[in-house]
Design an enzyme around this catalytic site. Structure first.
Site, PDB file in Angstrom:
ATOM      1  N   GLU A   1      10.505 -10.268   3.468  1.00 18.46           N
ATOM      2  CA  GLU A   1      10.820  -8.939   3.014  1.00 18.46           C
ATOM      3  C   GLU A   1      11.540  -8.391   4.173  1.00 18.46           C
ATOM      4  O   GLU A   1      11.087  -8.337   5.192  1.00 18.46           O
ATOM      5  CB  GLU A   1       9.704  -8.038   2.683  1.00 18.46           C
ATOM      6  CG  GLU A   1       9.960  -6.678   2.502  1.00 18.46           C
ATOM      7  CD  GLU A   1       8.913  -5.733   2.002  1.00 18.46           C
ATOM      8  OE1 GLU A   1       8.108  -5.928   1.004  1.00 18.46           O
ATOM      9  OE2 GLU A   1       8.668  -4.763   2.805  1.00 18.46           O
TER      10      GLU A   1
ATOM     11  N   TYR B   1      13.594  -0.502  -1.015  1.00 14.52           N
ATOM     12  CA  TYR B   1      14.112   0.485  -1.728  1.00 14.52           C
ATOM     13  C   TYR B   1      13.585   1.883  -1.444  1.00 14.52           C
ATOM     14  O   TYR B   1      12.387   2.048  -1.548  1.00 14.52           O
ATOM     15  CB  TYR B   1      13.953   0.379  -3.023  1.00 14.52           C
ATOM     16  CG  TYR B   1      15.168   1.275  -4.139  1.00 14.52           C
ATOM     17  CD1 TYR B   1      16.555   1.027  -4.205  1.00 14.52           C
ATOM     18  CD2 TYR B   1      14.696   2.408  -4.876  1.00 14.52           C
ATOM     19  CE1 TYR B   1      17.358   2.018  -4.797  1.00 14.52           C
ATOM     20  CE2 TYR B   1      15.372   3.268  -5.694  1.00 14.52           C
ATOM     21  CZ  TYR B   1      16.931   2.801  -5.689  1.00 14.52           C
ATOM     22  OH  TYR B   1      17.729   3.689  -6.425  1.00 14.52           O
TER      23      TYR B   1
ATOM     24  N   ALA C   1      11.961   5.097  -2.030  1.00 18.78           N
ATOM     25  CA  ALA C   1      11.646   6.135  -3.143  1.00 18.78           C
ATOM     26  C   ALA C   1      12.122   7.153  -2.983  1.00 18.78           C
ATOM     27  O   ALA C   1      12.582   8.000  -3.738  1.00 18.78           O
ATOM     28  CB  ALA C   1      10.337   5.891  -3.385  1.00 18.78           C
TER      29      ALA C   1
ATOM     30  N   ARG D   1       6.730   1.898  -9.118  1.00 17.87           N
ATOM     31  CA  ARG D   1       6.966   3.250  -9.278  1.00 17.87           C
ATOM     32  C   ARG D   1       7.345   3.917  -8.093  1.00 17.87           C
ATOM     33  O   ARG D   1       8.406   4.885  -8.261  1.00 17.87           O
ATOM     34  CB  ARG D   1       5.410   3.995  -9.585  1.00 17.87           C
ATOM     35  CG  ARG D   1       5.622   5.106  -9.994  1.00 17.87           C
ATOM     36  CD  ARG D   1       4.203   5.853  -9.875  1.00 17.87           C
ATOM     37  NE  ARG D   1       3.932   6.241  -8.453  1.00 17.87           N
ATOM     38  CZ  ARG D   1       2.705   6.479  -7.924  1.00 17.87           C
ATOM     39  NH1 ARG D   1       1.767   7.119  -9.046  1.00 17.87           N
ATOM     40  NH2 ARG D   1       2.214   6.706  -6.788  1.00 17.87           N
ATOM     41  N   GLY D   2       6.930   3.774  -6.814  1.00 19.41           N
ATOM     42  CA  GLY D   2       7.354   4.549  -5.838  1.00 19.41           C
ATOM     43  C   GLY D   2       6.416   5.438  -5.473  1.00 19.41           C
ATOM     44  O   GLY D   2       5.560   5.850  -6.599  1.00 19.41           O
ATOM     45  N   ASP D   3       6.470   6.222  -4.348  1.00 12.12           N
ATOM     46  CA  ASP D   3       5.507   7.476  -4.098  1.00 12.12           C
ATOM     47  C   ASP D   3       6.342   8.654  -4.376  1.00 12.12           C
ATOM     48  O   ASP D   3       7.258   8.939  -3.695  1.00 12.12           O
ATOM     49  CB  ASP D   3       5.088   7.506  -2.833  1.00 12.12           C
ATOM     50  CG  ASP D   3       4.057   6.304  -3.004  1.00 12.12           C
ATOM     51  OD1 ASP D   3       3.242   6.103  -3.668  1.00 12.12           O
ATOM     52  OD2 ASP D   3       3.868   5.499  -1.791  1.00 12.12           O
TER      53      ASP D   3
ATOM     54  N   HIS E   1      -5.421   0.576  -5.144  1.00  6.49           N
ATOM     55  CA  HIS E   1      -4.448   1.664  -4.679  1.00  6.49           C
ATOM     56  C   HIS E   1      -5.063   2.996  -4.649  1.00  6.49           C
ATOM     57  O   HIS E   1      -5.959   3.605  -5.459  1.00  6.49           O
ATOM     58  CB  HIS E   1      -3.609   1.645  -5.763  1.00  6.49           C
ATOM     59  CG  HIS E   1      -2.504   2.802  -5.688  1.00  6.49           C
ATOM     60  ND1 HIS E   1      -2.278   3.915  -6.109  1.00  6.49           N
ATOM     61  CD2 HIS E   1      -1.264   2.293  -5.002  1.00  6.49           C
ATOM     62  CE1 HIS E   1      -1.155   4.342  -5.399  1.00  6.49           C
ATOM     63  NE2 HIS E   1      -0.361   3.422  -5.049  1.00  6.49           N
TER      64      HIS E   1
ATOM     65  N   LYS F   1       1.079  -3.617 -16.726  1.00  5.73           N
ATOM     66  CA  LYS F   1       2.262  -4.022 -16.187  1.00  5.73           C
ATOM     67  C   LYS F   1       2.753  -5.425 -16.427  1.00  5.73           C
ATOM     68  O   LYS F   1       3.820  -5.842 -16.952  1.00  5.73           O
ATOM     69  CB  LYS F   1       2.152  -4.073 -14.576  1.00  5.73           C
ATOM     70  CG  LYS F   1       2.471  -2.598 -14.111  1.00  5.73           C
ATOM     71  CD  LYS F   1       2.635  -2.438 -12.263  1.00  5.73           C
ATOM     72  CE  LYS F   1       1.508  -2.543 -11.730  1.00  5.73           C
ATOM     73  NZ  LYS F   1       1.907  -2.227 -10.341  1.00  5.73           N
TER      74      LYS F   1
ATOM     75  N   GLN G   1       0.319  -5.872  -1.810  1.00  7.65           N
ATOM     76  CA  GLN G   1       0.175  -5.027  -0.718  1.00  7.65           C
ATOM     77  C   GLN G   1      -0.392  -6.216   0.425  1.00  7.65           C
ATOM     78  O   GLN G   1      -1.172  -7.061   0.121  1.00  7.65           O
ATOM     79  CB  GLN G   1      -0.751  -4.131  -0.897  1.00  7.65           C
ATOM     80  CG  GLN G   1      -1.123  -3.299   0.075  1.00  7.65           C
ATOM     81  CD  GLN G   1       0.288  -2.581   0.643  1.00  7.65           C
ATOM     82  OE1 GLN G   1       1.137  -3.188   1.110  1.00  7.65           O
ATOM     83  NE2 GLN G   1       0.499  -1.350   0.222  1.00  7.65           N
TER      84      GLN G   1
HETATM   85  P1  FAD Z   1       2.075   1.824 -10.661  1.00  8.14           P
HETATM   86  O1  FAD Z   1       1.893   0.460 -10.970  1.00  8.14           O
HETATM   87  O2  FAD Z   1       2.723   2.778 -11.561  1.00  8.14           O
HETATM   88  O3  FAD Z   1       0.548   2.573 -10.001  1.00  8.14           O
HETATM   89  C1  FAD Z   1       0.798   3.683  -9.253  1.00  8.14           C
HETATM   90  C2  FAD Z   1      -0.543   4.242  -9.629  1.00  8.14           C
HETATM   91  O4  FAD Z   1      -0.532   4.999 -10.788  1.00  8.14           O
HETATM   92  C3  FAD Z   1      -1.816   3.510  -9.313  1.00  8.14           C
HETATM   93  O5  FAD Z   1      -2.945   4.364  -8.892  1.00  8.14           O
HETATM   94  C4  FAD Z   1      -2.111   3.205 -10.833  1.00  8.14           C
HETATM   95  O6  FAD Z   1      -3.507   2.900 -10.800  1.00  8.14           O
HETATM   96  C5  FAD Z   1      -1.871   4.358 -11.382  1.00  8.14           C
HETATM   97  N1  FAD Z   1      -1.282   4.265 -12.963  1.00  8.14           N
HETATM   98  C6  FAD Z   1      -0.635   3.116 -13.399  1.00  8.14           C
HETATM   99  N2  FAD Z   1      -0.547   3.168 -14.703  1.00  8.14           N
HETATM  100  C7  FAD Z   1      -1.377   4.498 -15.074  1.00  8.14           C
HETATM  101  C8  FAD Z   1      -1.404   5.158 -16.518  1.00  8.14           C
HETATM  102  N3  FAD Z   1      -0.971   4.555 -17.369  1.00  8.14           N
HETATM  103  N4  FAD Z   1      -2.256   6.323 -16.275  1.00  8.14           N
HETATM  104  C9  FAD Z   1      -2.930   6.831 -15.226  1.00  8.14           C
HETATM  105  N5  FAD Z   1      -2.550   6.164 -13.967  1.00  8.14           N
HETATM  106  C10 FAD Z   1      -1.818   5.016 -13.824  1.00  8.14           C
HETATM  107  N6  FAD Z   1       7.521   1.636  -2.124  1.00  8.14           N
HETATM  108  C11 FAD Z   1       8.939   2.089  -1.963  1.00  8.14           C
HETATM  109  O7  FAD Z   1       8.993   3.400  -2.008  1.00  8.14           O
HETATM  110  N7  FAD Z   1       9.883   1.314  -1.893  1.00  8.14           N
HETATM  111  C12 FAD Z   1       9.733   0.011  -1.797  1.00  8.14           C
HETATM  112  O8  FAD Z   1      10.474  -0.849  -1.754  1.00  8.14           O
HETATM  113  C13 FAD Z   1       8.307  -0.751  -1.998  1.00  8.14           C
HETATM  114  N8  FAD Z   1       7.818  -2.019  -2.062  1.00  8.14           N
HETATM  115  C14 FAD Z   1       6.619  -2.343  -2.209  1.00  8.14           C
HETATM  116  C15 FAD Z   1       6.356  -3.629  -2.243  1.00  8.14           C
HETATM  117  C16 FAD Z   1       5.054  -4.063  -2.582  1.00  8.14           C
HETATM  118  C17 FAD Z   1       4.793  -5.456  -2.787  1.00  8.14           C
HETATM  119  C18 FAD Z   1       4.078  -3.104  -2.479  1.00  8.14           C
HETATM  120  C19 FAD Z   1       2.612  -3.589  -2.896  1.00  8.14           C
HETATM  121  C20 FAD Z   1       4.279  -1.699  -2.660  1.00  8.14           C
HETATM  122  C21 FAD Z   1       5.641  -1.446  -2.299  1.00  8.14           C
HETATM  123  N9  FAD Z   1       6.082   0.094  -2.299  1.00  8.14           N
HETATM  124  C22 FAD Z   1       7.357   0.400  -2.015  1.00  8.14           C
HETATM  125  C23 FAD Z   1       5.067   1.058  -2.593  1.00  8.14           C
HETATM  126  C24 FAD Z   1       4.485   1.379  -3.930  1.00  8.14           C
HETATM  127  O9  FAD Z   1       5.613   2.166  -4.324  1.00  8.14           O
HETATM  128  C25 FAD Z   1       3.517   2.393  -3.945  1.00  8.14           C
HETATM  129  O10 FAD Z   1       2.216   1.937  -3.480  1.00  8.14           O
HETATM  130  C26 FAD Z   1       3.260   3.154  -5.335  1.00  8.14           C
HETATM  131  O11 FAD Z   1       2.356   4.185  -5.119  1.00  8.14           O
HETATM  132  C27 FAD Z   1       2.734   2.113  -6.391  1.00  8.14           C
HETATM  133  O12 FAD Z   1       3.727   1.594  -6.988  1.00  8.14           O
HETATM  134  P2  FAD Z   1       3.259   0.826  -8.219  1.00  8.14           P
HETATM  135  O13 FAD Z   1       4.809   0.108  -8.579  1.00  8.14           O
HETATM  136  O14 FAD Z   1       2.048  -0.091  -7.894  1.00  8.14           O
HETATM  137  O15 FAD Z   1       2.859   1.918  -9.220  1.00  8.14           O
END
Ligand code: FAD
Length: 301
Positions: A17, A49, A51, A107-109, A155, A171, A182
């Site tokens: 990465e 990327y 966020a 999703r990103g934060d 998470h 997903k 992670q």
């Molecule tokens: P999601 O899968 O949408 O989950 C986010 C939260 O929402 C979780 O707590 C999940 O349990 C909850 N959730 C999901 N679906 C629902 C639902 N239907 N109802 C209620 N709650 C729900 N961040 C960046 O900004 N840029 C990057 O490039 C980046 N790269 C990453 C690469 C990896 C391998 C990892 C592990 C993380 C990365 N992140 C990055 C961080 C990531 O964007 C954050 O950790 C974010 O908070 C979670 O993203 P996710 O895609 O898992 O989201």
């Protein structure tokens, strides 16, 4: 190559990465790192990327440069928070045009005060990418491969780990081809979580995220970014012995990551993803210690 095909290959996948640098000097340093890593022939490399919006355009630029100037296969990260569906569509179209094969859908934060966007969760982004694929918009006969994030140690936003597994499954059901985790330092946590994924009916390959510790300040920054990650006492004790000796800290961190990789390889993991922090020394040392000149030699088919 489509990520499902990469991970179905006879040898184990290994990927790196990178993040888009903010300065000209950073770009120079990154391409020096990339030149050092290229001989290891990673299965793919991923590009983060922002966020928050800070480095979004640079992700695209880095991905295009990697495709044009190197032999590496770049997988852009794409976060959906704050984006409209039309913006995501435009980004996918540009990646398809650039010949990109895979996307890491996240999703990103959400940023304080940032726009909500059209997507609540990463699963919605996976659905959008598969809709793009179904419409034949990547090109004749080709589809984006889609990876998603997994969190072996949980998470922070979803303390209920059973519900969190449901969200990961959603997903996969939406069309994810692979999961990249992670970073973690405790392999037991990963092995147990992998079993729980299996029990939940998650059948796609899981790639383990490994970050060699190279500095104490880096470790502290990561503890913030990867909230929830556990730091085993054995690792902390070894780092404490290294104290303020930066080289000793890097040696300890690299040794720990090497042992993690050795165990994961032996346990038949589908792939290892190295969080390189745009550096190459630790990753190269890990390969050397494991006796592999290239990624394919980490666990030959
Ligand atoms: P999601 O899968 O949408 O989950 C986010 C939260 O929402 C979780 O707590 C999940 O349990 C909850 N959730 C999901 N679906 C629902 C639902 N239907 N109802 C209620 N709650 C729900 N961040 C960046 O900004 N840029 C990057 O490039 C980046 N790269 C990453 C690469 C990896 C391998 C990892 C592990 C993380 C990365 N992140 C990055 C961080 C990531 O964007 C954050 O950790 C974010 O908070 C979670 O993203 P996710 O895609 O898992 O989201």
């Amino acid at each position: 190559m489509h990520v499902a095909q990469i991970l179905a290959g006879p040898s184990m996948s290994a990927s790196f990465e990178y993040f888009p640098p903010r300065t000209e000097a950073g770009w120079g340093a990154l391409f020096a790192t990339i030149a050092e890593c290229e001989p290891l022939a990673p299965s793919f490399v991923s590009v983060t990327y922002g966020a928050g919006g800070s480095t979004r355009a640079q992700t695209h630029d880095l991905v295009v440069r990697l495709r044009r100037d190197t032999s590496l296969d770049p997988m852009p990260h794409l976060t959906c928070v704050g984006h409209s569906a039309a913006e995501i569509d435009g980004i996918l179209a540009r990646y398809a045009e650039a010949g990109v094969s895979n996307v890491l859908a996240l999703r990103g934060d959400p940023q304080p005060g940032g726009a909500a966007g059209d997507f609540a969760h990463a699963a919605d982004l996976v659905t959008a990418i598969q809709r793009f694929n179904d419409a034949g918009r990547h090109g004749a006969g080709t589809r984006f491969g889609v990876a998603v994030a997994g969190f072996p140690e949980g998470h922070p936003q979803t303390p209920n780990t059973l519900v969190q597994m449901d969200h990961l499954k959603a997903k996969v059901d939406a069309g994810a081809d692979a999961i990249i985790t992670q970073l973690f330092f405790d392999n037991h946590a990963f092995h147990d979580w992998r079993e729980r994924c299996e029990l939940a009916g998650i059948r796609v390959p899981i790639v383990a995220g490994i970050m060699p510790v190279t500095s104490l300040s880096g470790l502290r920054r990561m503890a913030d970014l990867a909230a929830g990650t556990r730091y085993p006492a054995k690792l902390l004790r070894a780092l404490a012995r290294a104290g303020n000796d930066d080289e000793a800290v890097a040696r300890v961190g690299t040794h720990w990551a090497t042992e993690q990789c050795r165990d994961l390889i032996d346990a038949g993991v589908a792939g290892v993803h190295f969080y390189t922090l745009n550096k190459s020394a630790s990753t190269r040392k890990i390969y050397e210690t494991l006796g592999a000149r290239t990624s394919a030699q980490l666990r030959p088919g």
